[in-house]
Scaffold this motif. Structure first.
Motif, mmCIF file in Angstrom:
data_model
loop_
_atom_site.group_PDB
_atom_site.id
_atom_site.type_symbol
_atom_site.label_atom_id
_atom_site.label_comp_id
_atom_site.label_asym_id
_atom_site.label_seq_id
_atom_site.Cartn_x
_atom_site.Cartn_y
_atom_site.Cartn_z
ATOM 1 N N ILE A 84 0.804 -1.113 0.098
ATOM 2 C CA ILE A 84 0.071 -0.076 0.149
ATOM 3 C C ILE A 84 0.881 1.165 -0.016
ATOM 4 O O ILE A 84 0.705 2.019 -0.609
ATOM 5 C CB ILE A 84 -1.059 0.059 1.208
ATOM 6 N N PHE A 85 1.875 1.279 0.837
ATOM 7 C CA PHE A 85 2.851 2.452 0.851
ATOM 8 C C PHE A 85 3.335 2.663 -0.450
ATOM 9 O O PHE A 85 3.226 3.899 -1.036
ATOM 10 C CB PHE A 85 3.857 2.105 1.815
ATOM 11 N N TYR A 86 4.143 1.490 -1.372
ATOM 12 C CA TYR A 86 4.576 2.108 -2.433
ATOM 13 C C TYR A 86 3.831 2.129 -3.459
ATOM 14 O O TYR A 86 3.889 2.891 -4.595
ATOM 15 C CB TYR A 86 5.620 0.755 -2.723
ATOM 16 N N GLY A 87 2.542 1.499 -3.324
ATOM 17 C CA GLY A 87 1.523 1.748 -4.290
ATOM 18 C C GLY A 87 0.996 3.249 -4.438
ATOM 19 O O GLY A 87 0.718 3.826 -5.325
ATOM 20 N N THR A 88 0.864 3.655 -2.991
ATOM 21 C CA THR A 88 0.666 4.881 -2.956
ATOM 22 C C THR A 88 1.745 6.049 -3.655
ATOM 23 O O THR A 88 1.281 6.864 -4.175
ATOM 24 C CB THR A 88 0.331 5.541 -1.523
ATOM 25 N N LEU A 89 2.935 5.686 -3.335
ATOM 26 C CA LEU A 89 4.067 6.482 -3.888
ATOM 27 C C LEU A 89 3.916 6.503 -5.281
ATOM 28 O O LEU A 89 4.261 7.429 -5.869
ATOM 29 C CB LEU A 89 5.384 6.113 -3.352
ATOM 30 N N ASP A 90 4.002 5.267 -5.883
ATOM 31 C CA ASP A 90 3.870 5.184 -7.322
ATOM 32 C C ASP A 90 2.961 5.851 -8.219
ATOM 33 O O ASP A 90 2.877 6.204 -9.105
ATOM 34 C CB ASP A 90 3.884 3.622 -7.764
ATOM 35 N N ASN A 91 1.594 5.985 -7.548
ATOM 36 C CA ASN A 91 0.484 6.459 -8.131
ATOM 37 C C ASN A 91 0.135 7.776 -7.562
ATOM 38 O O ASN A 91 -0.994 8.275 -7.686
ATOM 39 C CB ASN A 91 -0.652 5.381 -7.886
ATOM 40 N N LEU A 92 0.942 8.418 -6.769
ATOM 41 C CA LEU A 92 0.638 9.768 -6.146
ATOM 42 C C LEU A 92 0.487 10.861 -7.293
ATOM 43 O O LEU A 92 1.333 11.262 -8.225
ATOM 44 C CB LEU A 92 1.707 10.233 -5.198
ATOM 45 N N ASP A 93 -0.899 11.358 -7.526
ATOM 46 C CA ASP A 93 -1.191 12.598 -8.177
ATOM 47 C C ASP A 93 -2.194 13.238 -7.223
ATOM 48 O O ASP A 93 -2.694 12.914 -6.303
ATOM 49 C CB ASP A 93 -1.600 12.095 -9.570
ATOM 50 N N ALA A 94 -2.464 14.259 -8.127
ATOM 51 C CA ALA A 94 -3.526 15.331 -7.259
ATOM 52 C C ALA A 94 -4.956 14.632 -7.111
ATOM 53 O O ALA A 94 -5.595 14.880 -5.960
ATOM 54 C CB ALA A 94 -3.913 16.636 -8.097
ATOM 55 N N ARG A 95 -5.338 13.709 -7.837
ATOM 56 C CA ARG A 95 -6.641 13.084 -7.339
ATOM 57 C C ARG A 95 -6.438 12.029 -6.618
ATOM 58 O O ARG A 95 -7.484 12.173 -5.453
ATOM 59 C CB ARG A 95 -7.186 12.218 -8.730
ATOM 60 N N ASN A 96 -5.284 11.282 -6.233
ATOM 61 C CA ASN A 96 -5.270 10.175 -5.368
ATOM 62 C C ASN A 96 -4.915 10.957 -4.035
ATOM 63 O O ASN A 96 -5.310 10.490 -2.944
ATOM 64 C CB ASN A 96 -4.133 9.280 -5.657
ATOM 65 N N LEU A 97 -4.221 11.993 -3.971
ATOM 66 C CA LEU A 97 -3.895 12.837 -2.907
ATOM 67 C C LEU A 97 -5.224 13.313 -2.227
ATOM 68 O O LEU A 97 -5.654 13.133 -0.780
ATOM 69 C CB LEU A 97 -2.953 14.212 -2.980
ATOM 70 N N ALA A 98 -6.149 13.958 -3.149
ATOM 71 C CA ALA A 98 -7.369 14.463 -2.639
ATOM 72 C C ALA A 98 -8.256 13.207 -1.993
ATOM 73 O O ALA A 98 -9.113 13.512 -0.988
ATOM 74 C CB ALA A 98 -8.273 15.125 -3.661
ATOM 75 N N LYS A 99 -8.467 12.223 -2.451
ATOM 76 C CA LYS A 99 -9.024 11.051 -1.881
ATOM 77 C C LYS A 99 -8.280 10.537 -0.614
ATOM 78 O O LYS A 99 -9.144 10.315 0.219
ATOM 79 C CB LYS A 99 -8.883 9.856 -3.140
ATOM 80 N N PHE A 100 -7.195 10.499 -0.447
ATOM 81 C CA PHE A 100 -6.464 10.213 0.752
ATOM 82 C C PHE A 100 -6.956 11.060 1.966
ATOM 83 O O PHE A 100 -7.294 10.961 2.881
ATOM 84 C CB PHE A 100 -4.850 10.032 0.602
ATOM 85 N N GLN A 101 -6.569 12.453 1.552
ATOM 86 C CA GLN A 101 -6.904 13.722 2.396
ATOM 87 C C GLN A 101 -8.570 13.475 2.830
ATOM 88 O O GLN A 101 -8.804 13.582 4.221
ATOM 89 C CB GLN A 101 -6.785 14.764 1.836
ATOM 90 N N ARG A 102 -9.472 13.355 1.960
ATOM 91 C CA ARG A 102 -10.753 13.074 2.307
ATOM 92 C C ARG A 102 -10.982 11.889 3.013
ATOM 93 O O ARG A 102 -11.930 12.135 4.271
ATOM 94 C CB ARG A 102 -11.836 12.973 0.966
#
Length: 158
Positions: A84-102
């Motif tokens: 999960i950590f490295y998947g987040t790192l590899d796919n970090l973009d504005a959309r995924n960041l917003a989903k994580f923050q929400r």
């Protein structure tokens, strides 16, 4: 994150310093020299960073408090599973960041409050910082003393 999230944080009798951007760990902490006691409050991946900073403070450390974090942040049993950590790192973009923050905030109201104080750092800055923390997490933990953990999972509440 950056210091903007913590603007307005006050506690009578305490000065507050905010550490962020963990791409490079400090070698010394001059700001702490005049203080007899320092209390460390670390949030999320900042708990790992605090493990590096606490030894620089020496005997000045009165308390270490971990909020929704662990000294083993990338760990299949004690932290975020590696995939999960490295998947987040590899796919970090504005959309995924917003989903994580929400999800981190837990409610629409908390998310709106968070956005009013959220960092304006670039995705690339955040990706570099996450990569640096991932590398730091590979080293043996310098878990020092006892951390008081306040929350079972990451949460932001205004």
């Amino acid at each position: 994150m950056d210091s903007k999230l913590f603007q307005g944080l006050e506690h009578t009798g305490f000065d507050i310093a905010v550490a962020w951007d963990y791409r490079q760990m400090p070698q010394q902490l001059e700001f702490a020299e005049p203080y007899q006691e320092v209390c460390v409050l670390a949030w999320s991946l900042g708990v790992l960073a605090a493990q590096e900073i606490v030894p620089l403070l020496g005997k000045k450390v009165g308390r270490c408090i971990a909020v929704a974090g662990t000294p083993w942040p990338v760990d299949d049993e004690r932290g975020i599973p590696s995939a999960i950590f490295y998947g987040t790192l590899d796919n970090l973009d504005a959309r995924n960041l917003a989903k994580f923050q929400r999800r981190m905030c837990g409610s629409a109201a908390a998310y709106q409050d968070f956005l009013s104080r959220a960092s304006s750092r670039s995705i690339e800055d955040l990706r570099e910082e996450l990569a640096a923390l991932g590398e730091l997490a590979k080293a043996p933990s310098h878990c020092l003393g006892i951390w008081l953990s306040l929350l079972p999972k990451m949460a932001y509440t205004p």
